[in-house]
Enzyme design. Structure first.
Site, PDB file in Angstrom:
ATOM      1  N   GLU A   1       1.204 -35.441  29.064  1.00 19.46           N
ATOM      2  CA  GLU A   1       0.246 -34.417  28.666  1.00 19.46           C
ATOM      3  C   GLU A   1      -1.147 -34.989  28.420  1.00 19.46           C
ATOM      4  O   GLU A   1      -2.048 -34.278  27.955  1.00 19.46           O
ATOM      5  CB  GLU A   1       0.751 -33.688  27.413  1.00 19.46           C
ATOM      6  CG  GLU A   1       2.056 -32.935  27.663  1.00 19.46           C
ATOM      7  CD  GLU A   1       2.466 -32.047  26.491  1.00 19.46           C
ATOM      8  OE1 GLU A   1       1.924 -32.221  25.397  1.00 19.46           O
ATOM      9  OE2 GLU A   1       3.329 -31.183  26.706  1.00 19.46           O
TER      10      GLU A   1
ATOM     11  N   ASP B   1      16.336   7.693   5.135  1.00 18.28           N
ATOM     12  CA  ASP B   1      15.005   7.707   4.529  1.00 18.28           C
ATOM     13  C   ASP B   1      15.044   7.425   3.039  1.00 18.28           C
ATOM     14  O   ASP B   1      14.133   6.790   2.502  1.00 18.28           O
ATOM     15  CB  ASP B   1      14.360   9.089   4.741  1.00 18.28           C
ATOM     16  CG  ASP B   1      13.450   9.116   5.950  1.00 18.28           C
ATOM     17  OD1 ASP B   1      13.277   8.067   6.605  1.00 18.28           O
ATOM     18  OD2 ASP B   1      12.923  10.202   6.258  1.00 18.28           O
TER      19      ASP B   1
ATOM     20  N   HIS C   1      -1.012 -39.793  20.723  1.00 21.58           N
ATOM     21  CA  HIS C   1       0.367 -39.427  20.393  1.00 21.58           C
ATOM     22  C   HIS C   1       1.313 -40.561  20.773  1.00 21.58           C
ATOM     23  O   HIS C   1       2.189 -40.958  19.995  1.00 21.58           O
ATOM     24  CB  HIS C   1       0.779 -38.153  21.150  1.00 21.58           C
ATOM     25  CG  HIS C   1       0.296 -36.876  20.537  1.00 21.58           C
ATOM     26  ND1 HIS C   1      -1.026 -36.593  20.376  1.00 21.58           N
ATOM     27  CD2 HIS C   1       0.981 -35.800  20.059  1.00 21.58           C
ATOM     28  CE1 HIS C   1      -1.165 -35.395  19.837  1.00 21.58           C
ATOM     29  NE2 HIS C   1       0.050 -34.888  19.619  1.00 21.58           N
TER      30      HIS C   1
ATOM     31  N   TYR D   1       0.847  -1.191   0.000  1.00 21.74           N
ATOM     32  CA  TYR D   1       0.000   0.000   0.000  1.00 21.74           C
ATOM     33  C   TYR D   1       0.882   1.240   0.000  1.00 21.74           C
ATOM     34  O   TYR D   1       1.758   1.389   0.850  1.00 21.74           O
ATOM     35  CB  TYR D   1      -0.913   0.024   1.233  1.00 21.74           C
ATOM     36  CG  TYR D   1      -1.948   1.122   1.160  1.00 21.74           C
ATOM     37  CD1 TYR D   1      -3.214   0.873   0.644  1.00 21.74           C
ATOM     38  CD2 TYR D   1      -1.650   2.423   1.566  1.00 21.74           C
ATOM     39  CE1 TYR D   1      -4.156   1.890   0.550  1.00 21.74           C
ATOM     40  CE2 TYR D   1      -2.585   3.433   1.471  1.00 21.74           C
ATOM     41  CZ  TYR D   1      -3.833   3.164   0.954  1.00 21.74           C
ATOM     42  OH  TYR D   1      -4.756   4.169   0.843  1.00 21.74           O
TER      43      TYR D   1
ATOM     44  N   HIS E   1       6.277  15.722   9.476  1.00 23.65           N
ATOM     45  CA  HIS E   1       5.502  14.591   8.981  1.00 23.65           C
ATOM     46  C   HIS E   1       4.045  14.632   9.425  1.00 23.65           C
ATOM     47  O   HIS E   1       3.136  14.352   8.661  1.00 23.65           O
ATOM     48  CB  HIS E   1       6.101  13.274   9.500  1.00 23.65           C
ATOM     49  CG  HIS E   1       7.116  12.668   8.593  1.00 23.65           C
ATOM     50  ND1 HIS E   1       6.827  12.276   7.311  1.00 23.65           N
ATOM     51  CD2 HIS E   1       8.415  12.359   8.790  1.00 23.65           C
ATOM     52  CE1 HIS E   1       7.912  11.761   6.752  1.00 23.65           C
ATOM     53  NE2 HIS E   1       8.892  11.806   7.633  1.00 23.65           N
TER      54      HIS E   1
ATOM     55  N   SER F   1       5.757   9.365  13.052  1.00 27.39           N
ATOM     56  CA  SER F   1       7.214   9.306  13.047  1.00 27.39           C
ATOM     57  C   SER F   1       7.808   9.899  14.319  1.00 27.39           C
ATOM     58  O   SER F   1       7.184  10.717  15.000  1.00 27.39           O
ATOM     59  CB  SER F   1       7.755  10.062  11.834  1.00 27.39           C
ATOM     60  OG  SER F   1       9.144   9.876  11.709  1.00 27.39           O
TER      61      SER F   1
ATOM     62  N   GLN G   1     -10.849  -0.172   1.154  1.00 26.39           N
ATOM     63  CA  GLN G   1     -11.258  -1.016   0.035  1.00 26.39           C
ATOM     64  C   GLN G   1     -10.060  -1.666  -0.650  1.00 26.39           C
ATOM     65  O   GLN G   1     -10.151  -2.800  -1.152  1.00 26.39           O
ATOM     66  CB  GLN G   1     -12.102  -0.231  -0.967  1.00 26.39           C
ATOM     67  CG  GLN G   1     -11.415   0.946  -1.652  1.00 26.39           C
ATOM     68  CD  GLN G   1     -11.570   2.244  -0.889  1.00 26.39           C
ATOM     69  OE1 GLN G   1     -11.775   2.251   0.317  1.00 26.39           O
ATOM     70  NE2 GLN G   1     -11.478   3.368  -1.588  1.00 26.39           N
TER      71      GLN G   1
ATOM     72  N   GLN H   1      11.431  15.406  11.225  1.00 30.05           N
ATOM     73  CA  GLN H   1      10.370  14.464  11.579  1.00 30.05           C
ATOM     74  C   GLN H   1       9.099  15.176  12.006  1.00 30.05           C
ATOM     75  O   GLN H   1       7.994  14.691  11.773  1.00 30.05           O
ATOM     76  CB  GLN H   1      10.851  13.534  12.687  1.00 30.05           C
ATOM     77  CG  GLN H   1      12.046  12.684  12.294  1.00 30.05           C
ATOM     78  CD  GLN H   1      11.837  11.975  10.958  1.00 30.05           C
ATOM     79  OE1 GLN H   1      10.975  11.129  10.826  1.00 30.05           O
ATOM     80  NE2 GLN H   1      12.625  12.358   9.962  1.00 30.05           N
TER      81      GLN H   1
ATOM     82  N   GLU I   1      12.093   5.443  17.109  1.00 31.97           N
ATOM     83  CA  GLU I   1      12.132   4.948  15.727  1.00 31.97           C
ATOM     84  C   GLU I   1      13.485   5.282  15.101  1.00 31.97           C
ATOM     85  O   GLU I   1      14.169   4.423  14.542  1.00 31.97           O
ATOM     86  CB  GLU I   1      10.995   5.585  14.932  1.00 31.97           C
ATOM     87  CG  GLU I   1      10.955   5.189  13.467  1.00 31.97           C
ATOM     88  CD  GLU I   1       9.936   5.981  12.681  1.00 31.97           C
ATOM     89  OE1 GLU I   1       9.592   5.543  11.571  1.00 31.97           O
ATOM     90  OE2 GLU I   1       9.500   7.053  13.156  1.00 31.97           O
ATOM     91  N   HIS I   2      13.868   6.555  15.157  1.00 34.82           N
ATOM     92  CA  HIS I   2      15.163   7.015  14.655  1.00 34.82           C
ATOM     93  C   HIS I   2      15.977   7.561  15.826  1.00 34.82           C
ATOM     94  O   HIS I   2      15.459   8.332  16.627  1.00 34.82           O
ATOM     95  CB  HIS I   2      15.009   8.139  13.634  1.00 34.82           C
ATOM     96  CG  HIS I   2      14.069   7.844  12.506  1.00 34.82           C
ATOM     97  ND1 HIS I   2      12.743   8.243  12.518  1.00 34.82           N
ATOM     98  CD2 HIS I   2      14.261   7.187  11.332  1.00 34.82           C
ATOM     99  CE1 HIS I   2      12.162   7.851  11.395  1.00 34.82           C
ATOM    100  NE2 HIS I   2      13.055   7.210  10.654  1.00 34.82           N
TER     101      HIS I   2
END
Length: 421
Positions: A407, A353, A412, A121, A254, A229, A183, A251, A319-320
């Site tokens: 068990e 990036d 088994h 995506y 963003h 971010s 969708q 950042q 994250e960074h």
């Protein structure tokens, strides 16, 4: 920016946006309609949400050619070079299948197999993100995925930005569809007359995309539910205030919920950076967004010493993380939690990036404590291989049967005993 002592409570933790009940119900309804109506539902929602009336969902080669004509040749060359860098880095992540043979003849191993198909995506709207195409497609290609499908919402003109199409073509994507939102996720997960289903969906999107990915998880795999971010900068008195401020703002622009934090041992640097942020904010095209991010989720923490500063960074698990100190490489071993670590003055976050080759799809909101960047292994699965020898079976069969009975699983145990009775 707020200037605080490390001893103050770290106050930048954001709650994960789980959406409203209304949004969740809307997403569930969209998914069900796509399941029932296929292409018709996808086209209807594309007209409703994106304002585009489509005859065909599939991007044609003519549209790819038009995109190349619209994009500057120099920019095409830059994208190609970035793709090469990213491919070279990710090729080093490849791990082969393996087998070992024991003295008794038993063979154990692990078979590594690429996923059959992956859906990517790519967000649309007012912005175009060709870098996201590279970061998702290239590791999938390196992993050996044969079918990679890209979806992205069209503009009202029914088109996807030229840079996104060119980048997808450079990366080797053969199937590109003009569809976005929940969708698109439903189409990738369950298929339509035009779009065959995939095994995994990756890539960022708005809250409706995030909720849809969460809904279809289990029927297909997903990469993560990414949050806004974030960047943390670990700096001492050797750092340059204008550069630190610029990286914090890189950042902040963003998203209004983006998080920018400086942790420093220098009180002087702290106040200089705060002033620089205000100065640079005034000149940013996206200053309204960046200003809200800085106000609500920005902070400068002053630590007593570098040990305390490192502890603070590890608590943030950003994250960074940029390390802008004297002898910055020496601190690398002390960093436990960060999605990507940028070392030294010239390792500004945008280097990762776009161009260095590392992946910019990274864990957010503290999940770097247990998560990794998107990588080749995310597009592969592993199967255990067991070829037990007769001698090993005779030696260990009774132990296995006893374990099964421990068990309460008699069948088994009998499956084992059937081979020697």
């Amino acid at each position: 920016m707020k200037i605080l002592q490390v001893s103050d409570t770290l106050s930048i933790k954001r709650t994960v946006d789980s959406g409203t009940e209304e949004q969740l119900l809307a997403v569930k309804a969209i998914i069900e309609q796509v399941k029932k109506e296929g292409d018709a539902a996808v086209k209807r929602y594309t007209e409703q949400f994106d304002g585009a009336v489509l005859d065909s969902l599939l991007i044609s080669m003519e549209e790819i050619d038009e995109a190349y004509a619209d994009l500057d040749d120099e920019m095409v060359a830059i994208i190609q070079e970035a793709a090469t860098n990213i491919r070279t880095f990710h090729e080093k992540q490849l791990r082969p299948s393996w087998m070992t043979t024991e003295e008794n003849g038993t063979i154990l191993g692990q078979k590594v197999t690429p996923l059959d198909s992956v859906g990517l995506y790519v967000p649309g709207g007012t912005a175009a993100y060709p870098s996201s195409v590279l970061m998702n497609v290239v590791p999938a290609k390196v992993a050996g995925v044969k079918r990679i499908v890209m979806v992205s919402p069209p503009g009202k003109n029914g088109k996807i930005p030229a840079a996104v199409l060119v980048t997808a073509n450079i990366a080797g994507v053969k199937e590109i569809y003009k569809v976005g939102g929940a969708q698109a996720i439903a189409a990738l997960a369950y298929g339509t007359e035009t779009i065959l289903p995939v095994d995994k969906i990756t890539g960022p999107g708005n809250i409706y995309v995030a909720l849809a990915k969460r809904e279809v998880y289990g029927d297909v795999d997903i990469d993560m539910i990414a949050g806004p971010s974030e960047i943390s900068i670990l700096a001492d008195e050797t750092a340059r205030a204008n550069e630190v401020a610029a990286d914090l703002l890189s950042q902040a622009e963003h998203d209004e919920r983006a998080c920018s934090v400086l942790v420093t041992t220098s009180e002087t640097l702290a106040y200089e950076v705060a002033a620089e942020v205000e100065k640079q904010l005034a000149e940013l095209p996206r200053k309204e967004i960046a200003a809200k991010a800085i106000e609500n989720f920005g902070a400068i923490y002053i630590a007593r010493d570098m040990d305390e500063a490192v502890v603070t960074v590890n608590q943030l698990a950003p994250e960074h993380l940029e390390i802008m100190t004297a002898n910055a490489m020496e601190l690398l071993g002390k960093i436990k939690h960060a999605g990507a670590i940028f070392i030294g003055r010239f390792s500004s976050e945008p280097v990762g990036d776009y161009f260095a080759g590392t992946n910019h799809v990274l864990p957010t909101n503290g999940t770097a404590r247990f998560s990794s960047p998107l990588n080749v292994e995310d597009f592969q699965k592993k199967s255990s291989v067991i070829m037990y020898s007769e001698s090993a079976f005779q030696e260990n069969g009774q132990k296995i049967a006893s374990f099964a009975r421990l068990e309460g699983l008699e069948a088994h145990a009998r499956a084992i005993e059937a081979r020697w009775k």
